[in-house]
Structures are given as C-alpha cells and as structure tokens.
Design a protein around this motif. Sequence first.
Motif, PDB file in Angstrom:
ATOM      1  N   ILE A  46      32.591  15.935  -4.494  1.00  0.00           N
ATOM      2  CA  ILE A  46      32.076  15.225  -4.169  1.00  0.00           C
ATOM      3  C   ILE A  46      32.539  13.670  -3.981  1.00  0.00           C
ATOM      4  CG2 ILE A  46      31.059  13.842  -6.215  1.00  0.00           C
ATOM      5  CD1 ILE A  46      30.926  17.139  -7.630  1.00  0.00           C
ATOM      6  N   ARG A  47      33.955  13.787  -4.530  1.00  0.00           N
ATOM      7  CA  ARG A  47      34.363  11.860  -4.196  1.00  0.00           C
ATOM      8  C   ARG A  47      34.704  11.131  -2.222  1.00  0.00           C
ATOM      9  NH1 ARG A  47      40.330  12.257  -3.380  1.00  0.00           N
ATOM     10  NH2 ARG A  47      39.580  11.831  -1.564  1.00  0.00           N
ATOM     11  N   PRO A  53      23.875  19.536  -0.971  1.00  0.00           N
ATOM     12  CA  PRO A  53      23.584  19.452  -1.834  1.00  0.00           C
ATOM     13  C   PRO A  53      24.254  19.115  -3.673  1.00  0.00           C
ATOM     14  CG  PRO A  53      21.774  19.657  -0.386  1.00  0.00           C
ATOM     15  CD  PRO A  53      22.795  20.143   0.082  1.00  0.00           C
ATOM     16  N   ALA A  54      24.438  20.346  -3.725  1.00  0.00           N
ATOM     17  CA  ALA A  54      24.971  20.778  -4.640  1.00  0.00           C
ATOM     18  C   ALA A  54      26.607  19.831  -4.819  1.00  0.00           C
ATOM     19  CB  ALA A  54      25.768  22.212  -4.372  1.00  0.00           C
ATOM     20  N   TYR A  55      26.876  19.246  -4.226  1.00  0.00           N
ATOM     21  CA  TYR A  55      28.069  18.053  -4.261  1.00  0.00           C
ATOM     22  C   TYR A  55      28.076  16.387  -4.329  1.00  0.00           C
ATOM     23  CZ  TYR A  55      30.553  22.719  -3.183  1.00  0.00           C
ATOM     24  OH  TYR A  55      30.929  23.591  -3.170  1.00  0.00           O
ATOM     25  N   ARG A  56      26.405  16.486  -4.501  1.00  0.00           N
ATOM     26  CA  ARG A  56      25.261  15.037  -4.448  1.00  0.00           C
ATOM     27  C   ARG A  56      25.495  14.566  -6.499  1.00  0.00           C
ATOM     28  NH1 ARG A  56      21.098  16.226  -0.061  1.00  0.00           N
ATOM     29  NH2 ARG A  56      22.220  16.171   1.480  1.00  0.00           N
ATOM     30  N   VAL A  57      25.970  12.945  -6.494  1.00  0.00           N
ATOM     31  CA  VAL A  57      25.646  12.187  -7.274  1.00  0.00           C
ATOM     32  C   VAL A  57      25.519  11.362  -7.271  1.00  0.00           C
ATOM     33  CG1 VAL A  57      27.007  14.285  -8.324  1.00  0.00           C
ATOM     34  CG2 VAL A  57      28.790  11.781  -7.242  1.00  0.00           C
ATOM     35  N   ARG A 111      17.780  25.989  -9.770  1.00  0.00           N
ATOM     36  CA  ARG A 111      17.510  24.616 -10.464  1.00  0.00           C
ATOM     37  C   ARG A 111      18.186  24.220 -11.860  1.00  0.00           C
ATOM     38  NH1 ARG A 111      11.890  25.638 -10.896  1.00  0.00           N
ATOM     39  NH2 ARG A 111      12.111  25.178 -12.840  1.00  0.00           N
ATOM     40  N   PHE A 112      19.793  25.353 -11.113  1.00  0.00           N
ATOM     41  CA  PHE A 112      21.078  24.693 -12.256  1.00  0.00           C
ATOM     42  C   PHE A 112      21.699  23.689 -11.845  1.00  0.00           C
ATOM     43  CE2 PHE A 112      23.035  26.142  -8.604  1.00  0.00           C
ATOM     44  CZ  PHE A 112      24.269  25.281  -8.195  1.00  0.00           C
ATOM     45  N   SER A 113      22.517  23.170 -12.603  1.00  0.00           N
ATOM     46  CA  SER A 113      23.442  22.062 -12.742  1.00  0.00           C
ATOM     47  C   SER A 113      24.718  22.201 -12.966  1.00  0.00           C
ATOM     48  CB  SER A 113      22.744  20.128 -13.476  1.00  0.00           C
ATOM     49  OG  SER A 113      22.861  20.225 -14.840  1.00  0.00           O
TER      50      SER A 113
END
Length: 341
Positions: A46-47, A53-57, A111-113
Amino acid sequence: MRAVRMHEHGGPEVLRVEEVPEPVPGAEDLLVRMRATTVNHRDVWIRKGHPHPAYRVDLPAILGIDISGEIVDKGSEVEGFAVGERVTANPYIPCGKCGYCIRGHLQNCPRFSVFNGAYAELVTIPARQAVKLSAQVSNVDAACFPNTYITAWQMLMGKAALTPDDIVFVWAGTSGLGSAAIQIARLAGATVIASAGGQRKLDVLRGLGPDFMVDHYRQDVVERVMDITGGEGASVVFEHVGQATWERSLELASPGGRIVSAGATSGDDVHMDVTRMFVKQLRILGSRLGTMEDALAAGKHLNAGHFKPLVGATIPFEEISEAHRLMEAGKVIGKVVVTAD
C-alpha cells in the motif's frame, strides 16, 4: 494523539509521525489504545502504491491492519465488551449486504474491506470484529495474530479442510504466515514438511517443530519432498510466495492434492503447466484473510497458549519507517512488531 500517516506513495520515508484528532467511536465501535501492531507485506505494498484495487487507500492514510490493546471507550450500542478489556481484531470486514453475505458465504464477499489504522495511539474498530484476549497473551503476541493466524486458519482449516491424514508442505516456514501454518497444521495432527533458506533460518525453523525440513536454497525441494513421502507428494501445499515457487508447488503436490494460496510475495505472474494440473487432479484454492468464525476459532487456541508467534524484531512506534525497511530487506526471521509502550 500521535499517528503515523502517509500523504503520498513512496519509500519508508513517506511515513511520518503526526498529531491528529482523537477518533470518536461510533455506536457499534470500540476505541482501543494501541499497545502493539506489526508490519505486513500488505502495508508495504500500500505504501509503495501497488496497482491492485485491494491495496488502494485514500490519502492521507494511517496504515496498519494488526492491533492489540485495551478498550478505553465504546459506542452506545456495544454489548459484551467492557472498558479495560484487552482485544485484538479481525481485519477482514465483509459488506454484510451482498448476495454472498446474505447467504452466509462471508468469505466470498466481493465488496469486502480490510481494516487500516493501527499505526496510531488510539484506534476505532467495529465491536463485531473484536476478539478478547486472555491475560497470558502478551500484546506483542496478540499483534502477530490477526493477519497471520486468521489467514492461515482459513487456508488450512476452512479451504483445505486439513485432517491428521494430510501431509502439509509449507513454503518459507520462518515467515509470519509460514510459522503460523506450521503451528496450526501440527495442532490438527497433520505431518508437516517446511522449507527455509540457509542454516540460520533452518535453526529457527527446527524450533517450530515440523516433522521434516528442506533448505530451499541448497536442496531440490521437489526431490526432497518426494523422498520423504515415498514418491507420493504433499496432499496440501501451503503457498504464499507466488512466482518463485508456483511451478514447484504443482510438482510436489500429490495426486488429488490441494494447493491453497493467499499471497505472492515474490511476484504475481506465474507459469503453470495446465496439463500437469488436470492430470494430477489438483485443487487450487485461493484464500484471503478469514471470517469471524475463523478468528474466534483460532483465537481460542491463542488464548489457550497453543500458538507462539515468531517475532523477529520489535521496533518503537516512532521508528515505523525503520520497521518498514526491515520488512523490505527480508532479513528479519518472523514478524516485525511495532510497540507503543
């Protein structure tokens, strides 16, 4: 309060200790004083700005998916938890509204987070995600639990349906996830073959108690597994490395075996002999994190003292950037833990 935030993607230097407003728990939340967290590959990806998309914040962001600490406040609708109790939390949060969730297939929720925010002195978590901790579990050990043991539990018990008759091969047994898998597989009564690279890691691996060990730097892993199993292979392959190991995972799996995968730390792009896969009638099982059923089941064993996380380094909260550097360098054996004490 203090928190470590990132305002842009990049190297460990983008992680900065800052003063931010204290979070206010919602009606169904717990407010937890963080005592320990960890650095995971997910945090690093993520950094760095991983494209999936699963690693986008949204930026600025507070990272960190593992949490251990004590409750300091709770929402008006929270029941079953008291201020002062120690908890950890399952980071996998299904939406609760889609067709999969309604039918009870929470692990398949599209649609999990995934929880982020543990790199802070105070953290809000949904009470429904919390797992109580017994007095004998340290904050450091509890912080190592969510992303590794819940994930490994879902992989081995939920997906692979592990039994005492199974022979499990675990890649990278001295990693956080690999060491958790060894402990869970031993608890299930399965025969465990685990790999590590180099004598230093093999010495640590031996302490985890696998039945057999393989040096994946110096030995032919497939040949060694076939020797151990009398040419049959492993009925369950615990795969979390990806590109560097995938072809060998297919080779060392037994006919009708299961390959369960929840990671690709060496790369996403793999080559696969499809004919080998269907001739051997292999089952390839993708997995990700775990449900609260997994968390509570694994949590009972944590609280009973059956799990002892492998901790490679403990870093002060103010030095999270250094913790990320250690994680990326790959020289730490076990989990990199960050403490706020």
